[in-house]
Design an enzyme around this catalytic site. Structure first.
Site, mmCIF file in Angstrom:
data_model
loop_
_atom_site.group_PDB
_atom_site.id
_atom_site.type_symbol
_atom_site.label_atom_id
_atom_site.label_comp_id
_atom_site.label_asym_id
_atom_site.label_seq_id
_atom_site.Cartn_x
_atom_site.Cartn_y
_atom_site.Cartn_z
ATOM 1 N N CYS A 275 -18.326 -5.124 -50.817
ATOM 2 C CA CYS A 275 -19.125 -4.257 -49.942
ATOM 3 C C CYS A 275 -18.397 -3.044 -49.362
ATOM 4 C CB CYS A 275 -19.701 -5.080 -48.809
ATOM 5 S SG CYS A 275 -20.652 -6.473 -49.414
HETATM 6 C C1 UGA Z 1 -18.885 -7.250 -45.068
HETATM 7 C C2 UGA Z 1 -19.425 -7.181 -43.629
HETATM 8 O O1 UGA Z 1 -18.557 -7.891 -42.756
HETATM 9 C C3 UGA Z 1 -20.832 -7.746 -43.534
HETATM 10 O O2 UGA Z 1 -21.352 -7.578 -42.218
HETATM 11 C C4 UGA Z 1 -21.737 -7.033 -44.538
HETATM 12 O O3 UGA Z 1 -23.069 -7.546 -44.520
HETATM 13 C C5 UGA Z 1 -21.158 -7.207 -45.927
HETATM 14 O O4 UGA Z 1 -19.826 -6.641 -45.948
HETATM 15 C C6 UGA Z 1 -22.058 -6.501 -46.905
HETATM 16 O O5 UGA Z 1 -22.197 -5.266 -46.797
HETATM 17 O O6 UGA Z 1 -22.720 -7.164 -47.696
HETATM 18 P P1 UGA Z 1 -17.706 -9.188 -46.517
HETATM 19 O O7 UGA Z 1 -17.430 -8.125 -47.529
HETATM 20 O O8 UGA Z 1 -18.253 -10.473 -46.970
HETATM 21 O O9 UGA Z 1 -18.736 -8.630 -45.391
HETATM 22 O O10 UGA Z 1 -16.322 -9.510 -45.809
HETATM 23 P P2 UGA Z 1 -15.577 -9.318 -44.425
HETATM 24 O O11 UGA Z 1 -15.418 -10.627 -43.791
HETATM 25 O O12 UGA Z 1 -16.150 -8.239 -43.591
HETATM 26 O O13 UGA Z 1 -14.132 -8.863 -44.930
HETATM 27 C C7 UGA Z 1 -13.932 -7.715 -45.739
HETATM 28 C C8 UGA Z 1 -12.455 -7.534 -46.016
HETATM 29 O O14 UGA Z 1 -11.762 -7.069 -44.848
HETATM 30 C C9 UGA Z 1 -11.729 -8.816 -46.451
HETATM 31 O O15 UGA Z 1 -10.837 -8.532 -47.502
HETATM 32 C C10 UGA Z 1 -10.969 -9.241 -45.209
HETATM 33 O O16 UGA Z 1 -9.816 -10.006 -45.477
HETATM 34 C C11 UGA Z 1 -10.622 -7.879 -44.615
HETATM 35 N N1 UGA Z 1 -10.346 -7.937 -43.162
HETATM 36 C C12 UGA Z 1 -11.329 -8.239 -42.294
HETATM 37 C C13 UGA Z 1 -9.055 -7.680 -42.720
HETATM 38 O O17 UGA Z 1 -8.125 -7.397 -43.497
HETATM 39 N N2 UGA Z 1 -8.817 -7.729 -41.374
HETATM 40 C C14 UGA Z 1 -9.777 -8.035 -40.478
HETATM 41 O O18 UGA Z 1 -9.470 -8.059 -39.264
HETATM 42 C C15 UGA Z 1 -11.072 -8.302 -40.944
#
Ligand code: UGA
Length: 448
Positions: A275
């Site tokens: 995403c």
């Molecule tokens: C993301 C959004 O969080 C959702 O709200 C949204 O609906 C979704 O995209 C989408 O557009 O469908 P997602 O891609 O499943 O969800 O994952 P996240 O949990 O947001 O993490 C994304 C990335 O950021 C991961 O690689 C995670 O490890 C990284 N991340 C996240 C960090 O490196 N640090 C953080 O503090 C948070």
């Protein structure tokens, strides 16, 4: 008490479609799930989910058993429903813009299926689409293919999804908000009523607006979250170059400021998943069509692109050259609790190591099958963390799986050839690094 909606259809059974559909069945709603992929439909009809998502399989199996969900490849099945959600994919074009061909196809099919229907039918665009798509693209296709205008018999809303992989079921059961972009008043009221029924007696904060604003909310949310991740990673890279600074403490402290808040402040190897990168690229490309260059968002993406290299650099600091060195990579998925490896920083790091002739051994509790399809042939896949560490000269922790938090110093010192560890997720606490040559993202050399 709102009346019980009879049947809801989902067109497209990927993450968003299947998880949302399954949750609705648990709330007593009858669902028709439609997808063009025959193999997927056959598996789903037997209660088999095509991807791993905590909580999904039991919910799906119950729904199938109790016949609360029926699957079909035929879009004409939507006539049985009062509401149809469009949940098809919107993949990226080579220039970063989104490819709307599945959305257009689904809309056309839906409209044609509804031509002879006498009942009111609400069409809801849940797929992530750039601002203006519901009004400018979906609406004209829907009205011309159905021969109906938006109003008495046909409704149209945008209703973006905010669920995250790994917590999609929980997130759908307990959303922090619902966003409804209504094409007309009646459409908005119908969708609001459906959600009220689903979440009753709880009241979920609901924003009712126009479709273009609703679509913009979705992109703004991901742009903001991705910006936070790139910001904390930038600060982590600065900390790493100082002798005494630690990003973990920085994050904890700034997160206490209510203007900042504690979430999405975890430094790491860069954001992955299907995403953030896709949506940021789509928003950048879309903004340019408006004669606006969103340089901040490009910097967020560039920062993320470079972040995996920081991990390779840390490995170099411990090993010198990685050539012919055996390196254990723990974690392949883009975050824990998912088997998804799309845009995973782990794959970027492994590619770089392989290019530099390292011998790479990997382990992941869930994502090996998916990673095997995309990683170079010479990469080894091991059955557990300890086997992966055996004989390695360096270990890189790339995903924050719970089981990696349980590793003990002896697991590294007792099995590795040399106990060098690069922690890209800050999994190991100081007590766990005894006897280990330890470098971590955002950690200066202050740690004892
Ligand atoms: C993301 C959004 O969080 C959702 O709200 C949204 O609906 C979704 O995209 C989408 O557009 O469908 P997602 O891609 O499943 O969800 O994952 P996240 O949990 O947001 O993490 C994304 C990335 O950021 C991961 O690689 C995670 O490890 C990284 N991340 C996240 C960090 O490196 N640090 C953080 O503090 C948070």
């Amino acid at each position: 008490m709102p009346s019980k909606p009879a049947t809801v259809a989902f067109v497209g059974l990927g993450y968003v479609g299947l998880c949302t559909a399954s949750v609705l069945t648990a709330k007593g709603i009858r669902v028709i799930g439609i997808d063009i992929d025959r193999e997927r439909i056959d598996k789903l009809s037997k209660g088999t989910a095509p991807f791993h998502e905590p909580g999904l399989t039991p919910m799906l199996k119950t729904a199938v058993k109790k016949q609360r969900i029926l699957f079909s490849t035929d879009i004409n099945a939507v006539v049985e429903a009062e509401t149809s959600f469009i949940t098809v994919g919107t993949p990226s074009n080579p220039d970063g813009s989104i490819n709307l061909s599945f959305v257009k196809e689904a809309t056309k099919g839906l409209g044609s299926a509804l031509t002879d229907s006498d009942h009111y039918h609400l069409v809801v665009v849940k797929s992530t689409v750039t601002p203006g798509t519901t009004s400018g693209t979906v609406q004209p296709i829907l009205t011309s293919s159905s021969g109906k205008a938006i109003g008495e018999k046909l409704g149209l809303c945008s209703n973006p999804e905010f669920l995250a992989e790994g917590s999609a079921i929980k997130g759908t059961l307990q959303p922090d908000k619902i966003v409804i972009g209504a094409s007309d008043k009646l459409s908005g009221e119908k969708l609001e009523r459906l959600y009220k029924h689903v979440y009753s007696p709880r009241k979920i904060p609901t924003i009712v607006t126009n479709p273009t604003t609703a679509e913009t909310i979705k992109y703004s949310s991901n742009a903001f979250l991705a910006t936070r991740v790139s910001t904390i990673n930038t600060l982590a890279n600065i900390c790493q170059r100082l002798p005494d600074a630690d990003i973990e403490t920085v994050s904890r402290a700034i997160g206490l400021d209510p203007r900042i808040g504690p979430l999405y402040l975890k430094a790491g190897p860069g954001y992955g998943g299907s995403c953030f990168h896709k949506d940021l690229q789509a928003l950048i490309s879309f903004s340019k069509t408006l004669d606006y260059d969103p340089i901040l968002l490009s910097a967020v993406e560039d920062t993320n692109q470079f972040q995996a290299r920081e991990i390779v650099k840390l490995t170099g600091r411990l090993l010198g050259s990685v050539e012919n060195r055996r390196i254990a990579v723990l974690g392949l998925s883009f975050k824990k609790d998912t088997d998804d490896v799309r845009e995973s920083a782990s794959l970027k790091v492994i590619d770089e190591l392989v290019k530099n002739n390292a011998t790479v051994a990997t382990y992941d509790p869930m994502a090996i099958e998916n990673a095997r399809k995309v990683l170079p042939e010479q990469v080894e896949f091991l059955a557990d963390a300890k086997s992966c560490l055996k004989g390695a000269e360096c270990c890189i922790i790339m995903t924050e799986w719970d089981e990696f938090y349980r590793l003990k110093p002896a697991d590294f010192t007792g099995t590795m050839r040399t106990p060098n560890v690069v922690d890209a997720r800050r999994v190991l606490s100081p007590a766990k690094t005894q006897g280990i040559n330890y470098l971590a993202i955002g950690l200066g050399s202050a740690r004892p």
